[in-house]
Motif scaffolding. Structure first.
Motif, PDB file in Angstrom:
ATOM      1  N   GLY B  28       0.709  -1.253   0.124  1.00  0.00           N
ATOM      2  CA  GLY B  28       0.161  -0.017   0.047  1.00  0.00           C
ATOM      3  C   GLY B  28       0.740   1.284   0.084  1.00  0.00           C
ATOM      4  N   GLU B  29       2.063   1.135   0.070  1.00  0.00           N
ATOM      5  CA  GLU B  29       2.867   2.640  -0.141  1.00  0.00           C
ATOM      6  C   GLU B  29       3.109   2.977  -1.364  1.00  0.00           C
ATOM      7  N   PHE B  30       3.258   4.270  -1.457  1.00  0.00           N
ATOM      8  CA  PHE B  30       3.591   5.030  -2.842  1.00  0.00           C
ATOM      9  C   PHE B  30       4.867   5.688  -2.681  1.00  0.00           C
ATOM     10  N   PHE B 180      -2.789   7.350 -10.282  1.00  0.00           N
ATOM     11  CA  PHE B 180      -1.812   6.843  -9.535  1.00  0.00           C
ATOM     12  C   PHE B 180      -2.538   6.753  -8.103  1.00  0.00           C
ATOM     13  N   ASN B 181      -2.867   7.972  -7.542  1.00  0.00           N
ATOM     14  CA  ASN B 181      -3.246   8.165  -6.359  1.00  0.00           C
ATOM     15  C   ASN B 181      -4.403   7.073  -5.967  1.00  0.00           C
ATOM     16  N   ASN B 184      -3.591   3.813  -5.561  1.00  0.00           N
ATOM     17  CA  ASN B 184      -2.972   3.764  -4.148  1.00  0.00           C
ATOM     18  C   ASN B 184      -3.905   3.693  -3.146  1.00  0.00           C
ATOM     19  N   THR B 188      -3.240  -0.370  -3.804  1.00  0.00           N
ATOM     20  CA  THR B 188      -2.105  -0.904  -4.732  1.00  0.00           C
ATOM     21  C   THR B 188      -0.917  -0.234  -4.327  1.00  0.00           C
ATOM     22  N   THR B 189       0.198  -1.175  -4.306  1.00  0.00           N
ATOM     23  CA  THR B 189       1.533  -0.440  -3.915  1.00  0.00           C
ATOM     24  C   THR B 189       1.761   0.093  -5.276  1.00  0.00           C
ATOM     25  N   VAL B 190       2.393   1.485  -5.201  1.00  0.00           N
ATOM     26  CA  VAL B 190       2.686   2.150  -6.282  1.00  0.00           C
ATOM     27  C   VAL B 190       4.452   2.543  -6.320  1.00  0.00           C
ATOM     28  N   LYS B 205       5.084  12.047  -1.370  1.00  0.00           N
ATOM     29  CA  LYS B 205       5.302  10.640  -0.941  1.00  0.00           C
ATOM     30  C   LYS B 205       6.725  10.316  -0.580  1.00  0.00           C
TER      31      LYS B 205
END
Lengths: 294, 222
Positions: B28-30, B180-181, B184, B188-190, B205
């Motif tokens: 779950g990180e970006f 993307f955000n 996330n 979703t890990t981005v 981020k």
């Protein structure tokens, strides 16, 4: 399977130009191979006809009574390789002799049938017409009591078989070169087709497609290209063959229709289509191996 | 979710593209990965989706040890990862719809579900009206949105993007960043490799900086 087949046909439609060029190249290569096969098949057939002349004649110094004729005929045809034995009586021998000397009748004045020998004319099965086999049959014939002489044109048979062997060797050599050339042309054409679509392979691999999933439509495309290309080549060749058979008589000194010329037999056509499919499949498979790395 | 342990990547007879990299990215990180050209950003991403194997060290992605992955296992890894490139990598002879649907076809989805899901993601990236067009008729921003839709259509656990805004104007950059955000936020890990400073500053981020294949620093942009 239906999905892959549908995908293969959609791909062919989407890459129509590349596919037409590929199928055209395959058609051209297979046309040359088929033309060679057509010539080879007809030469083989002609050589078979010529080899009918390989004949053995056994002579007797007396006329044979019908029971003896039939007994000897049975004994001769029982020899491996003999297809037919025909009795020639003295009277028939004289008729043949006279017909050969037509116009020179005076030479035969006073010649009576009983000065001529009786004989059996022996024809051999196709696979027994080579020098060694002929000699083996001759040896067995000589062992039959009553036969005074055996003739088979030893020198002619040897030269004829040498000629046949040479023709077959030449045909096989040319055929082998042609097969290698066709394999080379077809596999490289397919390689270029796949090279032009390597982005597709990359994208499919990127989204997690298995190797089978990526390869299957390409392999089916290869088979379709091979079959359509070969089919077109055979149709073109058949058209030209028919055109030759019905029109060439006006320009050449013999009538093709009565010359015994034949088209490639159906089973050979099927084999050519199979070979085309196999070439397409193998060409695609080897090309894909090069481009699918992960 | 992603872990690199003492990873070195050396192409043949050249200096290492990546040298002794240690990096952990949680689920779950970006994360932005930045650095000048040749820093090793793209190589790092390629390690994550199994296009490269590390020379030494371990690369763990979603439970897969990429260092010891058999070729037959690579597709399984990639089905949980969406990837976006600067040059979009769209198939020019397929329509927008087909370019996106390919991800679901590979997964064996049924035709009706593919249709629904593909149109839904195209709507999400704002390009559903052009579903029947071919990529060469689209602008750069539109093409990138199609590529993004292809990467996200199967709800991947990880989204990797290599210079995704390199060819785009500011408006399209903002749009891509917002997608993307959103991904996330949905879990979703981005991971985005970029040297676009504005994009990084705007996003607030975590930032990992590489230089000449080595880890330089990491920070959290506020």
């Amino acid at each position: 399977m239906l999905f892959f087949l549908t995908r293969a046909f959609i791909n062919i439609r989407q890459h129509a130009f590349v596919n037409v060029v590929t199928m055209g190249t395959i058609a051209l290569a297979m046309f040359i191979a088929s033309l060679f096969l057509l010539v080879f098949v007809n030469l083989e057939s002609a050589m078979d006809n010529w080899s009918e002349r390989v004949q053995i004649t056994v002579y007797f110094d007396r006329e044979l009574a019908p029971p003896e004729q039939s007994q000897l005929q049975q004994r001769i045809t029982a020899i491996a390789g003999v297809s037919r034995a025909t009795y020639v009586s003295r009277a028939e021998a004289l008729v043949r002799f006279k017909s050969r000397l037509k116009g020179q009748g005076t030479l035969l004045e006073g010649v009576r049938a009983d000065v001529l020998p009786t004989s059996f004319e022996i024809n051999l099965k196709q696979q027994y017409r080579e020098t060694g086999s002929v000699e083996a049959v001759v040896t067995r014939l000589k062992a039959i009591p009553g036969i005074t002489e055996v003739q088979f044109g030893e020198e002619w048979v040897k030269r004829f078989n040498l000629f046949l062997d040479f023709m077959r060797f030449l045909g096989s050599l040319l055929g082998a070169f042609l097969i290698i050339a066709v394999i080379f042309i077809v596999s490289n054409t397919i390689k270029l087709t796949i090279y032009s679509r390597r982005d597709e392979l990359d994208v499919m691999a990127l989204v997690g497609a298995t190797r089978f999933f990526i390869k299957a439509p390409f392999l089916l495309e290869g088979i379709i290209q091979g079959v359509v290309g070969t089919g077109s080549a055979l149709l073109l060749l058949f058209g030209l063959y028919e055109g030759f058979m019905y029109n060439a008589g006006d320009y050449i000194p013999f009538n093709p229709l009565s010359s015994g010329l034949m088209f490639i037999p159906y089973e050979y056509c099927a084999a050519l289509l199979g070979a085309g499919a196999l070439l397409g499949f193998i060409g695609s498979l080897t090309s894909l191996k090069r481009f699918i790395t992960t | 979710m992603i872990e690199l342990q003492n990873v070195t990547l050396a192409y043949q007879a050249e200096a290492a593209a990546l040298y002794n990299i240690n990096l952990t990215i949680d689920k779950g990180e970006f994360v932005f990965i930045t650095g000048p050209s040749g820093a090793g950003k793209s190589s790092l991403l390629r390690l994550l989706y199994g296009a490269l194997e590390p020379t030494t060290g371990q690369v763990l992605v979603d439970g897969h040890n990429v260092s010891h992955l058999k070729p037959s296992q690579v597709p399984l890894l990639r089905r949980s990862i969406g990837v976006v490139f600067q040059d979009f990598k769209l198939l020019q002879n397929r329509t927008v719809f087909e370019n996106v649907a390919i991800t679901l076809e590979v997964l064996g989805w049924g035709r009706a579900d593919i249709g629904k899901k593909t149109m839904a993601i195209l709507k999400k990236v704002g390009i559903e009206a052009k579903y029947g067009q071919f990529p060469q008729l689209l602008s750069g921003g539109e093409q990138q949105r199609v590529a993004l839709a292809r990467a996200l259509v199967n709800d991947p656990k990880i989204l990797l993007a290599d210079e995704p805004t390199g060819n785009l104007d500011e408006a399209n950059k903002d749009l891509i960043l917002s997608v993307f955000n959103e991904a996330n936020i949905r879990g979703t890990t981005v991971v985005v490799a970029t040297h676009d400073k504005r994009l990084i500053e705007q996003s607030h981020k975590r930032l990992v900086t590489l230089n000449k294949g080595e880890f330089v620093e990491q920070a959290h942009i506020e």
